[in-house]
Design a protein around this motif. Sequence first.
Motif, short mmCIF file in Angstrom:
data_model
loop_
_atom_site.label_atom_id
_atom_site.label_comp_id
_atom_site.label_asym_id
_atom_site.label_seq_id
_atom_site.Cartn_x
_atom_site.Cartn_y
_atom_site.Cartn_z
N LYS A 26 -82.73 57.84 44.25
CA LYS A 26 -82.72 58.63 42.57
C LYS A 26 -82.57 57.33 41.63
O LYS A 26 -83.32 57.50 40.51
CB LYS A 26 -81.37 59.32 42.67
CG LYS A 26 -81.24 59.95 41.34
CD LYS A 26 -79.74 60.69 41.28
CE LYS A 26 -79.75 61.50 40.02
NZ LYS A 26 -78.46 62.27 40.29
N GLN A 27 -82.06 56.12 41.97
CA GLN A 27 -81.96 55.04 40.76
C GLN A 27 -83.41 54.57 40.73
O GLN A 27 -83.83 54.25 39.65
CB GLN A 27 -81.17 54.07 41.41
CG GLN A 27 -80.69 52.83 40.14
CD GLN A 27 -79.78 52.14 40.50
OE1 GLN A 27 -79.73 51.43 41.41
NE2 GLN A 27 -78.53 52.28 39.65
N GLN A 28 -84.10 54.51 41.94
CA GLN A 28 -85.49 53.88 41.85
C GLN A 28 -86.37 55.02 40.80
O GLN A 28 -87.35 54.42 40.00
CB GLN A 28 -86.16 53.87 43.22
CG GLN A 28 -87.63 53.46 43.09
CD GLN A 28 -88.11 53.34 44.72
OE1 GLN A 28 -87.53 53.46 45.62
NE2 GLN A 28 -89.74 53.36 44.51
N GLN A 29 -86.38 56.47 40.90
CA GLN A 29 -86.92 57.28 40.22
C GLN A 29 -86.54 56.93 38.73
O GLN A 29 -87.50 56.78 37.92
CB GLN A 29 -86.80 58.48 40.59
CG GLN A 29 -87.19 58.69 42.21
CD GLN A 29 -86.79 60.18 42.44
OE1 GLN A 29 -86.02 60.72 42.07
NE2 GLN A 29 -87.03 60.70 43.83
N GLN A 30 -85.26 56.87 38.69
CA GLN A 30 -84.76 56.44 37.13
C GLN A 30 -85.31 55.14 36.61
O GLN A 30 -85.87 55.14 35.19
CB GLN A 30 -83.20 56.27 37.05
CG GLN A 30 -82.52 57.92 37.58
CD GLN A 30 -81.02 57.69 37.75
OE1 GLN A 30 -80.64 56.70 37.97
NE2 GLN A 30 -80.46 58.81 37.74
N VAL A 31 -85.42 54.15 37.26
CA VAL A 31 -86.05 52.83 36.65
C VAL A 31 -87.37 52.98 36.28
O VAL A 31 -87.86 52.67 35.34
CB VAL A 31 -85.72 51.88 37.56
CG1 VAL A 31 -86.34 50.50 37.24
CG2 VAL A 31 -84.08 51.44 37.66
N GLU A 32 -88.16 53.77 37.31
CA GLU A 32 -89.42 53.74 37.21
C GLU A 32 -89.80 54.71 36.01
O GLU A 32 -91.11 54.58 35.36
CB GLU A 32 -90.25 54.35 38.59
CG GLU A 32 -90.12 53.51 39.52
CD GLU A 32 -90.61 53.89 41.02
OE1 GLU A 32 -90.71 55.04 41.07
OE2 GLU A 32 -90.77 53.11 41.97
N ALA A 33 -89.17 55.71 35.84
CA ALA A 33 -89.31 56.64 34.52
C ALA A 33 -89.24 56.00 33.35
O ALA A 33 -89.80 56.29 32.54
CB ALA A 33 -88.55 57.94 34.83
N ALA A 34 -88.04 55.10 33.36
CA ALA A 34 -87.83 54.35 32.04
C ALA A 34 -88.77 53.43 31.78
O ALA A 34 -89.23 53.09 30.72
CB ALA A 34 -86.32 53.46 32.38
N LEU A 35 -89.21 52.96 32.81
CA LEU A 35 -90.64 51.84 32.70
C LEU A 35 -91.91 52.46 32.11
O LEU A 35 -92.48 52.20 31.22
CB LEU A 35 -90.88 51.28 33.79
CG LEU A 35 -89.70 49.97 34.28
CD1 LEU A 35 -90.26 49.48 35.63
CD2 LEU A 35 -89.80 48.89 33.33
N THR A 36 -92.10 53.85 32.53
CA THR A 36 -93.05 54.44 32.23
C THR A 36 -92.70 55.30 30.80
O THR A 36 -94.08 55.18 29.92
CB THR A 36 -93.17 56.10 33.08
OG1 THR A 36 -93.48 55.37 34.41
CG2 THR A 36 -94.39 56.79 32.80
N GLN A 37 -91.89 55.33 30.32
CA GLN A 37 -91.48 55.74 29.12
C GLN A 37 -91.40 54.75 27.87
O GLN A 37 -91.31 54.84 26.83
CB GLN A 37 -89.86 56.43 29.14
CG GLN A 37 -90.02 57.87 29.57
CD GLN A 37 -88.60 58.44 29.56
OE1 GLN A 37 -87.88 58.58 28.62
NE2 GLN A 37 -88.28 58.46 30.92
N GLY A 38 -91.40 53.33 28.73
CA GLY A 38 -91.85 52.28 27.53
C GLY A 38 -90.36 51.41 27.33
O GLY A 38 -90.47 50.97 26.15
N ALA A 39 -89.61 51.44 28.11
CA ALA A 39 -88.24 50.71 27.98
C ALA A 39 -88.58 49.05 27.89
O ALA A 39 -89.47 48.73 28.30
CB ALA A 39 -87.41 50.91 29.27
N ASP A 40 -87.84 48.75 26.75
CA ASP A 40 -87.98 47.25 26.34
C ASP A 40 -87.14 46.26 27.04
O ASP A 40 -87.61 45.04 27.05
CB ASP A 40 -87.98 47.14 24.92
CG ASP A 40 -89.04 47.81 24.10
OD1 ASP A 40 -89.94 47.47 24.09
OD2 ASP A 40 -88.50 48.92 23.44
N VAL A 41 -85.97 46.92 27.55
CA VAL A 41 -84.96 46.04 28.23
C VAL A 41 -84.18 47.08 29.30
O VAL A 41 -84.14 48.04 29.12
CB VAL A 41 -84.16 45.42 27.33
CG1 VAL A 41 -83.02 44.63 28.15
CG2 VAL A 41 -84.65 44.49 26.19
#
Length: 361
Positions: free
Chosen positions: A83-98
């Motif tokens: 679940k955490q992997q999906q959350q991190v990948e989603a945040a990167l897709t959404q353009g997280a800066d940090v």
Amino acid sequence: MRREWLAVAITAVMMTAACGSSGGTATQSAQPKEEKKTIALFLPESKTTRYEAFDRPLFEAKVKVLCADCEILYSNADQDAAKQQQQVEAALTQGADVLVLDAVDAAAVAPLVNQAKQKKVPVIAYDRLISGIDYEYFVSFNNVRVGEMQGQALLDAMNAKGTADKGEIVMIHGSPTDPSSADYKKGAKSVLDGKVKVGREFDTPDWSPDKAQQEMEQAITAIGRDKIVGVLSANDGMAGGAIAAMKRAGYKEMPPITGQDAELAAVQRILTGEQNMTIYLDIRAEAEKSAELAVALAKGEKPTAPTKANNGTADIPAFLLDPIAVTADKIKDTIVKDKFYKVEDICTAEVKEACVKAGIQ
């Protein structure tokens, strides 16, 4: 007259054209508006009360103070690495800066950190040291020192009762997927090895209080109720599980038992004598330092860290905060003084008399 009016008209037209030209130039040379920065915070679970009650709100509040326009993406993995992997990948897709990442499985998230590196997104390992890859910062506590404090407090309590050499202890360690658990274990054993007999020892999946209760029940059955003279529990939640098992087994008085995180229920147990001590971690300092670093990284800055932590692959710039061992006589000058909890929340009707004895009320 006509020539005069003609001259005035020509002058007016020229002035209007000049103004229009000037306005156009200003518009074209205006600086583009700075894009809003996004900071993603990932916490591992909610069974330990600190994460939702303290880490998240303190981190978010500090970010907003430092960067009112920053957007925060928050995720809790509920102790599920997938679940955490999906959350991190989603945040990167959404353009997280940090990314500020408290990993469920600190040895398994290196590929996620690598994904962030490929996108030039800096990563802060929060509370748990991520292994196998280089990244920007690690913010936590001196975890070996935490274990040393727990081991020494247990040994001191048993020596005070004269029981250290009269029986066996039970060691209930944290999750094997959390590298902090190994540090706590290392610190505790450095104090206890050769001075006590270990009857049973457990690595507890998910830091689960329920599983700790089951482990303690197994230990009582294997060792015998009257032969257990101490319990080294790596945190307060598991200490609560162990105490529940001992109550169920008919203990009238608890042997010394350690903890960590200064959970409210544990503070109350310490006051009433069911639990010997806890480790008080200044979570505010940890969360706020991480927020400061996240905002700095989002702005393209990179503050200097005071030390480094080796994760097996690289020396990670680190901020390691000092833990504090808290027994009943120290609650007033630490947890209460820092307003970690309100006095009225600690000193409920069942605990009021103990609070008076400890000088809290």
